[in-house]
Design a protein around this motif. Structure first.
Motif, PDB file in Angstrom:
ATOM      1  N   MET A   1      13.831  -5.354  -4.556  1.00 41.98           N
ATOM      2  CA  MET A   1      13.678  -4.668  -5.696  1.00 41.98           C
ATOM      3  C   MET A   1      13.425  -2.936  -5.796  1.00 41.98           C
ATOM      4  O   MET A   1      13.467  -2.700  -4.348  1.00 41.98           O
ATOM      5  CB  MET A   1      11.652  -4.316  -5.765  1.00 41.98           C
ATOM      6  CG  MET A   1      10.687  -3.377  -6.879  1.00 41.98           C
ATOM      7  SD  MET A   1       9.419  -4.311  -6.401  1.00 41.98           S
ATOM      8  CE  MET A   1       8.265  -2.787  -5.701  1.00 41.98           C
TER       9      MET A   1
ATOM     10  N   TRP B   1      13.253   1.238  -4.916  1.00 38.66           N
ATOM     11  CA  TRP B   1      11.850   1.737  -4.800  1.00 38.66           C
ATOM     12  C   TRP B   1      11.865   3.348  -6.365  1.00 38.66           C
ATOM     13  O   TRP B   1      12.966   3.365  -7.049  1.00 38.66           O
ATOM     14  CB  TRP B   1      11.988   3.497  -3.792  1.00 38.66           C
ATOM     15  CG  TRP B   1      12.044   2.305  -3.155  1.00 38.66           C
ATOM     16  CD1 TRP B   1      12.950   2.460  -1.706  1.00 38.66           C
ATOM     17  CD2 TRP B   1      11.101   2.611  -1.931  1.00 38.66           C
ATOM     18  NE1 TRP B   1      12.205   2.257  -0.658  1.00 38.66           N
ATOM     19  CE2 TRP B   1      11.113   1.277  -1.306  1.00 38.66           C
ATOM     20  CE3 TRP B   1       9.305   2.086  -2.740  1.00 38.66           C
ATOM     21  CZ2 TRP B   1      10.177   1.489   0.276  1.00 38.66           C
ATOM     22  CZ3 TRP B   1       8.340   1.764  -1.434  1.00 38.66           C
ATOM     23  CH2 TRP B   1       8.920   0.970  -0.590  1.00 38.66           C
ATOM     24  N   THR B   2      10.439   3.207  -7.123  1.00 41.62           N
ATOM     25  CA  THR B   2      10.631   3.932  -8.192  1.00 41.62           C
ATOM     26  C   THR B   2       9.946   5.586  -8.002  1.00 41.62           C
ATOM     27  O   THR B   2       9.296   5.592  -7.151  1.00 41.62           O
ATOM     28  CB  THR B   2       9.825   3.373  -9.657  1.00 41.62           C
ATOM     29  OG1 THR B   2       8.438   3.495  -9.137  1.00 41.62           O
ATOM     30  CG2 THR B   2      10.212   1.627  -9.616  1.00 41.62           C
ATOM     31  N   ASP B   3       9.958   6.385  -8.854  1.00 37.61           N
ATOM     32  CA  ASP B   3       9.618   7.699  -8.355  1.00 37.61           C
ATOM     33  C   ASP B   3       8.058   7.327  -8.590  1.00 37.61           C
ATOM     34  O   ASP B   3       7.470   8.194  -7.373  1.00 37.61           O
ATOM     35  CB  ASP B   3       9.757   8.779  -9.127  1.00 37.61           C
ATOM     36  CG  ASP B   3      10.864   8.556  -9.662  1.00 37.61           C
ATOM     37  OD1 ASP B   3      11.877   9.169  -8.483  1.00 37.61           O
ATOM     38  OD2 ASP B   3      11.505   9.424 -10.582  1.00 37.61           O
ATOM     39  N   PHE B   4       7.504   6.488  -8.975  1.00 40.48           N
ATOM     40  CA  PHE B   4       6.185   6.065  -8.567  1.00 40.48           C
ATOM     41  C   PHE B   4       5.082   5.590  -7.325  1.00 40.48           C
ATOM     42  O   PHE B   4       4.433   6.250  -7.120  1.00 40.48           O
ATOM     43  CB  PHE B   4       5.183   5.026 -10.147  1.00 40.48           C
ATOM     44  CG  PHE B   4       4.145   5.028 -10.358  1.00 40.48           C
ATOM     45  CD1 PHE B   4       3.237   5.579 -10.229  1.00 40.48           C
ATOM     46  CD2 PHE B   4       3.506   4.091  -9.870  1.00 40.48           C
ATOM     47  CE1 PHE B   4       1.433   5.423  -9.916  1.00 40.48           C
ATOM     48  CE2 PHE B   4       2.300   3.560  -9.603  1.00 40.48           C
ATOM     49  CZ  PHE B   4       0.954   4.198  -9.999  1.00 40.48           C
ATOM     50  N   THR B   5       6.535   4.950  -7.061  1.00 42.16           N
ATOM     51  CA  THR B   5       5.813   4.479  -5.565  1.00 42.16           C
ATOM     52  C   THR B   5       6.345   4.625  -4.535  1.00 42.16           C
ATOM     53  O   THR B   5       5.812   4.280  -3.190  1.00 42.16           O
ATOM     54  CB  THR B   5       6.682   2.720  -5.988  1.00 42.16           C
ATOM     55  OG1 THR B   5       7.929   2.657  -6.164  1.00 42.16           O
ATOM     56  CG2 THR B   5       5.779   2.045  -7.309  1.00 42.16           C
ATOM     57  N   ARG B   6       7.781   5.539  -4.640  1.00 42.88           N
ATOM     58  CA  ARG B   6       7.751   6.065  -4.068  1.00 42.88           C
ATOM     59  C   ARG B   6       6.576   7.079  -3.031  1.00 42.88           C
ATOM     60  O   ARG B   6       6.819   6.768  -1.112  1.00 42.88           O
ATOM     61  CB  ARG B   6       9.434   6.668  -3.728  1.00 42.88           C
ATOM     62  CG  ARG B   6       9.691   7.823  -2.193  1.00 42.88           C
ATOM     63  CD  ARG B   6      11.301   8.525  -3.120  1.00 42.88           C
ATOM     64  NE  ARG B   6      11.594   7.506  -3.933  1.00 42.88           N
ATOM     65  CZ  ARG B   6      13.075   6.770  -3.885  1.00 42.88           C
ATOM     66  NH1 ARG B   6      12.974   6.303  -2.507  1.00 42.88           N
ATOM     67  NH2 ARG B   6      13.694   5.986  -4.042  1.00 42.88           N
TER      68      ARG B   6
ATOM     69  N   GLN C   1       3.923   6.115  -2.817  1.00 49.31           N
ATOM     70  CA  GLN C   1       2.585   5.774  -1.883  1.00 49.31           C
ATOM     71  C   GLN C   1       3.133   4.784  -0.499  1.00 49.31           C
ATOM     72  O   GLN C   1       2.509   4.785   0.231  1.00 49.31           O
ATOM     73  CB  GLN C   1       2.585   4.808  -2.742  1.00 49.31           C
ATOM     74  CG  GLN C   1       1.486   3.673  -2.518  1.00 49.31           C
ATOM     75  CD  GLN C   1       1.700   2.015  -3.146  1.00 49.31           C
ATOM     76  OE1 GLN C   1       1.891   2.624  -4.126  1.00 49.31           O
ATOM     77  NE2 GLN C   1       0.372   1.694  -3.008  1.00 49.31           N
ATOM     78  N   TYR C   2       4.798   4.483  -0.001  1.00 45.92           N
ATOM     79  CA  TYR C   2       5.398   4.140   1.153  1.00 45.92           C
ATOM     80  C   TYR C   2       5.988   4.922   1.861  1.00 45.92           C
ATOM     81  O   TYR C   2       6.563   4.691   3.348  1.00 45.92           O
ATOM     82  CB  TYR C   2       5.989   2.596   0.341  1.00 45.92           C
ATOM     83  CG  TYR C   2       5.298   1.750  -0.240  1.00 45.92           C
ATOM     84  CD1 TYR C   2       4.476   0.922   0.538  1.00 45.92           C
ATOM     85  CD2 TYR C   2       4.924   1.649  -1.212  1.00 45.92           C
ATOM     86  CE1 TYR C   2       3.595  -0.375   0.051  1.00 45.92           C
ATOM     87  CE2 TYR C   2       4.420   0.767  -2.248  1.00 45.92           C
ATOM     88  CZ  TYR C   2       3.723  -0.116  -1.725  1.00 45.92           C
ATOM     89  OH  TYR C   2       3.145  -1.632  -1.709  1.00 45.92           O
TER      90      TYR C   2
END
Length: 57
Positions: free
Chosen positions: A1, A3-8, A10-11
């Motif tokens: 999967m 990384w998206t701009d939304f999840t990056r 967060q992690y």
């Protein structure tokens, strides 16, 4: 999967080691740490650093 701009964010971990706890993770673990004793010398050891060391190993 990918990384998206939304999840990056967060992690994203800007810690010394990849195994170090984030503030959010520590807030879940901290209530289970033994409280400092009322008698005797005050605690000098940071319990968060102890957990970080165990996770590193």
């Amino acid at each position: 999967m990918a990384w998206t701009d939304f999840t990056r964010p967060q992690y994203a971990r800007r810690l010394r080691y990849a195994s170090d706890l984030t503030d959010r993770e520590w807030s879940l673990i901290a209530p289970f740490m033994p409280p400092p004793r009322r008698l005797g010398r005050p605690r000098k050891t940071d319990m968060r650093e102890v957990v970080n060391a165990l996770l590193y190993i």
